[in-house]
Every structure is written in C-alpha cells, then in structure tokens.
Design a protein around this motif. Structure first.
Motif, PDB file in Angstrom:
ATOM      1  N   GLY A  16      -6.823 -33.528  32.821  1.00 32.45           N
ATOM      2  CA  GLY A  16      -7.623 -33.681  31.611  1.00 32.45           C
ATOM      3  C   GLY A  16      -8.073 -32.342  31.052  1.00 32.45           C
ATOM      4  O   GLY A  16      -8.023 -32.108  29.844  1.00 32.45           O
ATOM      5  N   LEU A  17      -8.500 -31.436  31.933  1.00 38.32           N
ATOM      6  CA  LEU A  17      -8.915 -30.109  31.494  1.00 38.32           C
ATOM      7  C   LEU A  17      -7.743 -29.353  30.890  1.00 38.32           C
ATOM      8  O   LEU A  17      -7.854 -28.761  29.815  1.00 38.32           O
ATOM      9  N   TYR A  18      -6.591 -29.390  31.550  1.00 37.29           N
ATOM     10  CA  TYR A  18      -5.396 -28.721  31.029  1.00 37.29           C
ATOM     11  C   TYR A  18      -5.014 -29.276  29.653  1.00 37.29           C
ATOM     12  O   TYR A  18      -4.753 -28.525  28.722  1.00 37.29           O
ATOM     13  N   ASP A  19      -5.018 -30.606  29.527  1.00 39.74           N
ATOM     14  CA  ASP A  19      -4.665 -31.239  28.248  1.00 39.74           C
ATOM     15  C   ASP A  19      -5.608 -30.824  27.130  1.00 39.74           C
ATOM     16  O   ASP A  19      -5.186 -30.618  25.994  1.00 39.74           O
ATOM     17  N   THR A  22      -4.866 -26.688  26.547  1.00 47.14           N
ATOM     18  CA  THR A  22      -3.533 -26.196  26.223  1.00 47.14           C
ATOM     19  C   THR A  22      -3.321 -26.140  24.719  1.00 47.14           C
ATOM     20  O   THR A  22      -3.667 -27.054  23.996  1.00 47.14           O
ATOM     21  N   GLY A  23      -2.737 -25.046  24.270  1.00 46.04           N
ATOM     22  CA  GLY A  23      -2.444 -24.882  22.859  1.00 46.04           C
ATOM     23  C   GLY A  23      -3.626 -24.412  22.045  1.00 46.04           C
ATOM     24  O   GLY A  23      -3.552 -24.297  20.839  1.00 46.04           O
ATOM     25  N   ARG A  24      -4.713 -24.082  22.714  1.00 39.27           N
ATOM     26  CA  ARG A  24      -5.904 -23.636  21.994  1.00 39.27           C
ATOM     27  C   ARG A  24      -6.285 -22.205  22.350  1.00 39.27           C
ATOM     28  O   ARG A  24      -7.379 -21.759  22.025  1.00 39.27           O
ATOM     29  N   ASN A  25      -5.390 -21.505  23.057  1.00 39.08           N
ATOM     30  CA  ASN A  25      -5.694 -20.132  23.485  1.00 39.08           C
ATOM     31  C   ASN A  25      -7.025 -20.084  24.234  1.00 39.08           C
ATOM     32  O   ASN A  25      -7.826 -19.193  24.025  1.00 39.08           O
ATOM     33  N   ALA A  26      -7.273 -21.063  25.071  1.00 40.49           N
ATOM     34  CA  ALA A  26      -8.579 -21.232  25.692  1.00 40.49           C
ATOM     35  C   ALA A  26      -8.691 -20.464  27.003  1.00 40.49           C
ATOM     36  O   ALA A  26      -7.742 -20.331  27.750  1.00 40.49           O
ATOM     37  N   GLU A  27      -9.868 -19.955  27.254  1.00 43.51           N
ATOM     38  CA  GLU A  27     -10.226 -19.409  28.552  1.00 43.51           C
ATOM     39  C   GLU A  27     -11.684 -19.711  28.791  1.00 43.51           C
ATOM     40  O   GLU A  27     -12.515 -19.559  27.891  1.00 43.51           O
ATOM     41  N   ILE A  28     -11.989 -20.188  29.971  1.00 44.62           N
ATOM     42  CA  ILE A  28     -13.369 -20.443  30.365  1.00 44.62           C
ATOM     43  C   ILE A  28     -13.654 -19.498  31.525  1.00 44.62           C
ATOM     44  O   ILE A  28     -12.895 -19.444  32.487  1.00 44.62           O
ATOM     45  N   SER A  29     -14.737 -18.738  31.443  1.00 41.19           N
ATOM     46  CA  SER A  29     -15.129 -17.834  32.517  1.00 41.19           C
ATOM     47  C   SER A  29     -16.514 -18.199  33.010  1.00 41.19           C
ATOM     48  O   SER A  29     -17.419 -18.446  32.212  1.00 41.19           O
ATOM     49  N   TYR A  30     -16.665 -18.251  34.312  1.00 44.36           N
ATOM     50  CA  TYR A  30     -17.952 -18.502  34.935  1.00 44.36           C
ATOM     51  C   TYR A  30     -18.236 -17.355  35.892  1.00 44.36           C
ATOM     52  O   TYR A  30     -17.358 -16.936  36.642  1.00 44.36           O
ATOM     53  N   SER A  31     -19.455 -16.844  35.889  1.00 40.59           N
ATOM     54  CA  SER A  31     -19.864 -15.814  36.842  1.00 40.59           C
ATOM     55  C   SER A  31     -20.887 -16.426  37.794  1.00 40.59           C
ATOM     56  O   SER A  31     -21.809 -17.120  37.360  1.00 40.59           O
ATOM     57  N   PHE A  32     -20.705 -16.169  39.081  1.00 36.77           N
ATOM     58  CA  PHE A  32     -21.556 -16.754  40.095  1.00 36.77           C
ATOM     59  C   PHE A  32     -22.220 -15.677  40.928  1.00 36.77           C
ATOM     60  O   PHE A  32     -21.609 -14.675  41.268  1.00 36.77           O
ATOM     61  N   ASP A  33     -23.472 -15.901  41.280  1.00 32.07           N
ATOM     62  CA  ASP A  33     -24.208 -15.017  42.170  1.00 32.07           C
ATOM     63  C   ASP A  33     -24.887 -15.897  43.216  1.00 32.07           C
ATOM     64  O   ASP A  33     -25.884 -16.559  42.922  1.00 32.07           O
ATOM     65  N   ASN A  34     -24.295 -15.953  44.403  1.00 36.61           N
ATOM     66  CA  ASN A  34     -24.806 -16.786  45.496  1.00 36.61           C
ATOM     67  C   ASN A  34     -24.956 -18.249  45.089  1.00 36.61           C
ATOM     68  O   ASN A  34     -25.926 -18.909  45.423  1.00 36.61           O
ATOM     69  N   THR A  62      -5.290 -21.282  30.098  1.00 38.44           N
ATOM     70  CA  THR A  62      -4.054 -22.040  29.954  1.00 38.44           C
ATOM     71  C   THR A  62      -3.067 -21.265  29.107  1.00 38.44           C
ATOM     72  O   THR A  62      -3.437 -20.468  28.260  1.00 38.44           O
ATOM     73  N   ARG A  63      -1.810 -21.507  29.357  1.00 36.20           N
ATOM     74  CA  ARG A  63      -0.724 -20.982  28.534  1.00 36.20           C
ATOM     75  C   ARG A  63       0.261 -22.107  28.352  1.00 36.20           C
ATOM     76  O   ARG A  63       0.525 -22.869  29.254  1.00 36.20           O
ATOM     77  N   ASP A  64       0.797 -22.179  27.183  1.00 38.71           N
ATOM     78  CA  ASP A  64       1.778 -23.211  26.898  1.00 38.71           C
ATOM     79  C   ASP A  64       2.742 -22.630  25.896  1.00 38.71           C
ATOM     80  O   ASP A  64       2.342 -21.933  24.975  1.00 38.71           O
ATOM     81  N   GLY A  65       4.000 -22.867  26.076  1.00 39.69           N
ATOM     82  CA  GLY A  65       4.974 -22.350  25.131  1.00 39.69           C
ATOM     83  C   GLY A  65       6.082 -21.606  25.850  1.00 39.69           C
ATOM     84  O   GLY A  65       6.136 -21.528  27.063  1.00 39.69           O
ATOM     85  N   ILE A  66       6.943 -21.003  25.085  1.00 43.90           N
ATOM     86  CA  ILE A  66       8.100 -20.297  25.599  1.00 43.90           C
ATOM     87  C   ILE A  66       7.688 -18.927  26.108  1.00 43.90           C
ATOM     88  O   ILE A  66       6.894 -18.232  25.497  1.00 43.90           O
ATOM     89  N   ASN A  67       8.242 -18.533  27.270  1.00 48.38           N
ATOM     90  CA  ASN A  67       8.017 -17.215  27.863  1.00 48.38           C
ATOM     91  C   ASN A  67       6.547 -16.931  28.138  1.00 48.38           C
ATOM     92  O   ASN A  67       6.115 -15.799  28.077  1.00 48.38           O
ATOM     93  N   GLY A  68       5.770 -17.969  28.428  1.00 47.08           N
ATOM     94  CA  GLY A  68       4.386 -17.782  28.800  1.00 47.08           C
ATOM     95  C   GLY A  68       3.472 -17.353  27.679  1.00 47.08           C
ATOM     96  O   GLY A  68       2.368 -16.903  27.925  1.00 47.08           O
ATOM     97  N   GLN A  69       3.908 -17.453  26.437  1.00 47.24           N
ATOM     98  CA  GLN A  69       3.068 -17.088  25.324  1.00 47.24           C
ATOM     99  C   GLN A  69       1.991 -18.140  25.138  1.00 47.24           C
ATOM    100  O   GLN A  69       2.239 -19.323  25.313  1.00 47.24           O
ATOM    101  N   ALA A  70       0.801 -17.684  24.790  1.00 46.22           N
ATOM    102  CA  ALA A  70      -0.280 -18.630  24.540  1.00 46.22           C
ATOM    103  C   ALA A  70       0.080 -19.530  23.384  1.00 46.22           C
ATOM    104  O   ALA A  70       0.691 -19.097  22.424  1.00 46.22           O
TER     105      ALA A  70
END
Length: 71
Positions: A16-19, A22-34, A62-70
């Motif tokens: 569900g997360l991948y779907d 994908t195709g939205r040039n998405a990145e989610i970053s979380y930083s954790f401290d203990n 996520t990446r989707d497309g030809i040759n790993g292009q976003a």
C-alpha cells in the motif's frame, strides 16, 4: 459512507505504501534519537511483538520507470 480497506498484515502495508508513493518522486525521511517501538507480528489482539530500538535516519523512497528513473 465510504468503504475502508484495513491493512491486515505487513506485506499489505508495504504494498500500500509503495502504491501510494510510486510515480510521485516521493521520499519520506524519519530521524530517530533513542526511539523504541514494539512491532506486532500481526494485527491480531495480543499478538507477540518485537522490540526495536532506533538511532539515526530511516529513508523510504520509491522509483518507478525505465533504468531506475524516478516516475
């Protein structure tokens, strides 16, 4: 009333997360401290869980497309 599709297991959550990303040039970053988290083995009541400790950064992208292009 809108129909809801509840996630029943970890693979469904990952798919569900991948779907959604994908195709939205998405990145989610979380930083954790203990950060500590108990991760259940299923969605069943009283399911056993694993205890995770996290420090640093977790990135989900996520990446989707030809040759790993976003997409």
């Amino acid at each position: 009333m809108a129909e809801t599709n509840d996630t029943k297991n970890w693979p469904e959550l990952a798919i569900g997360l991948y779907d959604k990303l994908t195709g939205r040039n998405a990145e989610i970053s979380y930083s954790f401290d203990n950060f500590e988290l108990n991760v259940p083995s299923s969605t069943a009541p009283n399911a056993p869980s694993a205890h995770w400790k996290m420090n640093g950064t977790l990135r989900i992208s996520t990446r989707d497309g030809i040759n790993g292009q976003a997409g």
